[in-house]
Motif scaffolding. Sequence first.
Motif, PDB file in Angstrom:
ATOM      1  N   GLU A   1       0.841  -1.183   0.000  1.00  0.00           N
ATOM      2  CA  GLU A   1       0.000   0.000   0.000  1.00  0.00           C
ATOM      3  C   GLU A   1       0.881   1.239   0.000  1.00  0.00           C
ATOM      4  N   GLU A   2       0.369   2.289  -0.601  1.00  0.00           N
ATOM      5  CA  GLU A   2       1.127   3.528  -0.664  1.00  0.00           C
ATOM      6  C   GLU A   2       0.942   4.298   0.636  1.00  0.00           C
ATOM      7  N   PHE A   3       2.034   4.813   1.171  1.00  0.00           N
ATOM      8  CA  PHE A   3       1.925   5.682   2.329  1.00  0.00           C
ATOM      9  C   PHE A   3       2.657   6.967   2.012  1.00  0.00           C
ATOM     10  N   VAL A   4       2.125   8.048   2.516  1.00  0.00           N
ATOM     11  CA  VAL A   4       2.618   9.368   2.181  1.00  0.00           C
ATOM     12  C   VAL A   4       3.393   9.926   3.375  1.00  0.00           C
ATOM     13  N   VAL A   5       4.548  10.481   3.080  1.00  0.00           N
ATOM     14  CA  VAL A   5       5.350  11.116   4.114  1.00  0.00           C
ATOM     15  C   VAL A   5       5.148  12.618   3.994  1.00  0.00           C
ATOM     16  N   VAL A   6       4.681  13.232   5.063  1.00  0.00           N
ATOM     17  CA  VAL A   6       4.471  14.674   5.087  1.00  0.00           C
ATOM     18  C   VAL A   6       5.524  15.279   5.997  1.00  0.00           C
ATOM     19  N   ARG A   7       6.340  16.117   5.431  1.00  0.00           N
ATOM     20  CA  ARG A   7       7.384  16.775   6.215  1.00  0.00           C
ATOM     21  C   ARG A   7       7.081  18.260   6.281  1.00  0.00           C
ATOM     22  N   ARG A   8       7.272  18.826   7.442  1.00  0.00           N
ATOM     23  CA  ARG A   8       7.027  20.253   7.623  1.00  0.00           C
ATOM     24  C   ARG A   8       8.351  20.973   7.798  1.00  0.00           C
ATOM     25  N   ASP A   9       8.520  22.012   7.026  1.00  0.00           N
ATOM     26  CA  ASP A   9       9.730  22.814   7.101  1.00  0.00           C
ATOM     27  C   ASP A   9       9.352  24.153   7.729  1.00  0.00           C
ATOM     28  N   PRO A  10       9.903  24.488   8.904  1.00  0.00           N
ATOM     29  CA  PRO A  10       9.509  25.732   9.569  1.00  0.00           C
ATOM     30  C   PRO A  10       9.817  26.976   8.742  1.00  0.00           C
ATOM     31  N   SER A  11      10.892  26.962   7.955  1.00  0.00           N
ATOM     32  CA  SER A  11      11.207  28.147   7.150  1.00  0.00           C
ATOM     33  C   SER A  11      10.151  28.373   6.075  1.00  0.00           C
ATOM     34  N   LYS A  12       9.623  27.277   5.510  1.00  0.00           N
ATOM     35  CA  LYS A  12       8.559  27.438   4.511  1.00  0.00           C
ATOM     36  C   LYS A  12       7.288  27.961   5.145  1.00  0.00           C
ATOM     37  N   ALA A  13       6.996  27.520   6.364  1.00  0.00           N
ATOM     38  CA  ALA A  13       5.798  27.994   7.062  1.00  0.00           C
ATOM     39  C   ALA A  13       5.897  29.497   7.328  1.00  0.00           C
ATOM     40  N   GLN A  14       7.085  29.976   7.710  1.00  0.00           N
ATOM     41  CA  GLN A  14       7.276  31.409   7.941  1.00  0.00           C
ATOM     42  C   GLN A  14       7.142  32.185   6.635  1.00  0.00           C
ATOM     43  N   PHE A  15       7.695  31.633   5.565  1.00  0.00           N
ATOM     44  CA  PHE A  15       7.600  32.298   4.264  1.00  0.00           C
ATOM     45  C   PHE A  15       6.148  32.416   3.825  1.00  0.00           C
ATOM     46  N   ILE A  16       5.375  31.349   4.005  1.00  0.00           N
ATOM     47  CA  ILE A  16       3.966  31.367   3.597  1.00  0.00           C
ATOM     48  C   ILE A  16       3.184  32.364   4.450  1.00  0.00           C
ATOM     49  N   ALA A  17       3.494  32.445   5.751  1.00  0.00           N
ATOM     50  CA  ALA A  17       2.813  33.410   6.616  1.00  0.00           C
ATOM     51  C   ALA A  17       3.095  34.833   6.161  1.00  0.00           C
ATOM     52  N   ARG A  18       4.349  35.134   5.821  1.00  0.00           N
ATOM     53  CA  ARG A  18       4.698  36.480   5.343  1.00  0.00           C
ATOM     54  C   ARG A  18       4.049  36.766   3.998  1.00  0.00           C
ATOM     55  N   LEU A  19       3.991  35.761   3.133  1.00  0.00           N
ATOM     56  CA  LEU A  19       3.358  35.930   1.831  1.00  0.00           C
ATOM     57  C   LEU A  19       1.865  36.206   1.988  1.00  0.00           C
ATOM     58  N   ASN A  20       1.219  35.518   2.923  1.00  0.00           N
ATOM     59  CA  ASN A  20      -0.201  35.761   3.186  1.00  0.00           C
ATOM     60  C   ASN A  20      -0.432  37.172   3.704  1.00  0.00           C
ATOM     61  N   ASP A  21       0.437  37.645   4.591  1.00  0.00           N
ATOM     62  CA  ASP A  21       0.311  39.028   5.083  1.00  0.00           C
ATOM     63  C   ASP A  21       0.431  40.026   3.939  1.00  0.00           C
ATOM     64  N   PHE A  22       1.368  39.784   3.040  1.00  0.00           N
ATOM     65  CA  PHE A  22       1.560  40.650   1.885  1.00  0.00           C
ATOM     66  C   PHE A  22       0.312  40.657   0.996  1.00  0.00           C
ATOM     67  N   TYR A  23      -0.252  39.468   0.799  1.00  0.00           N
ATOM     68  CA  TYR A  23      -1.458  39.349  -0.010  1.00  0.00           C
ATOM     69  C   TYR A  23      -2.621  40.119   0.627  1.00  0.00           C
ATOM     70  N   PHE A  24      -2.769  40.005   1.938  1.00  0.00           N
ATOM     71  CA  PHE A  24      -3.873  40.694   2.618  1.00  0.00           C
ATOM     72  C   PHE A  24      -3.705  42.208   2.570  1.00  0.00           C
ATOM     73  N   GLN A  25      -2.474  42.701   2.543  1.00  0.00           N
ATOM     74  CA  GLN A  25      -2.253  44.143   2.396  1.00  0.00           C
ATOM     75  C   GLN A  25      -2.731  44.620   1.027  1.00  0.00           C
ATOM     76  N   PHE A  26      -2.447  43.858  -0.020  1.00  0.00           N
ATOM     77  CA  PHE A  26      -2.957  44.200  -1.351  1.00  0.00           C
ATOM     78  C   PHE A  26      -4.479  44.143  -1.382  1.00  0.00           C
ATOM     79  N   GLN A  27      -5.044  43.178  -0.702  1.00  0.00           N
ATOM     80  CA  GLN A  27      -6.491  43.048  -0.674  1.00  0.00           C
ATOM     81  C   GLN A  27      -7.130  44.258   0.017  1.00  0.00           C
ATOM     82  N   LYS A  28      -6.516  44.746   1.099  1.00  0.00           N
ATOM     83  CA  LYS A  28      -7.026  45.935   1.788  1.00  0.00           C
ATOM     84  C   LYS A  28      -6.983  47.146   0.870  1.00  0.00           C
ATOM     85  N   LEU A  29      -5.886  47.293   0.114  1.00  0.00           N
ATOM     86  CA  LEU A  29      -5.798  48.412  -0.825  1.00  0.00           C
ATOM     87  C   LEU A  29      -6.883  48.324  -1.888  1.00  0.00           C
ATOM     88  N   ALA A  30      -7.129  47.152  -2.394  1.00  0.00           N
ATOM     89  CA  ALA A  30      -8.136  46.971  -3.434  1.00  0.00           C
ATOM     90  C   ALA A  30      -9.541  47.262  -2.887  1.00  0.00           C
TER      91      ALA A  30
END
Length: 96
Positions: free
Chosen positions: A58-87
Amino acid sequence: MDTDRKPTDITDRKPRTPGYKYSFRLNEEQNIRFNELLCKVGLEHNRSRFIVKRIFGEEFVVVRRDPSKAQFIARLNDFYFQFQKLANNCAPVKVI
């Protein structure tokens, strides 16, 4: 009358745990390799599930979490929400 029905218990449920148990022994080298595979897959806490999946292919999936990617995604989301507020603040202007 239905005579083809198999007799079941009152709850008509399957047993919660499997009824068959197997055991095996490993030498030191095999045990080290087995533990490395468990760690690699991330199933250290559930050895029996890992063994069953490996045996039946059976296939099993390995999910690995990278803390640096999580921080990058959080900052990217904040940036996106700032553009959304301007719009949202820039309402479309009607030209008459």
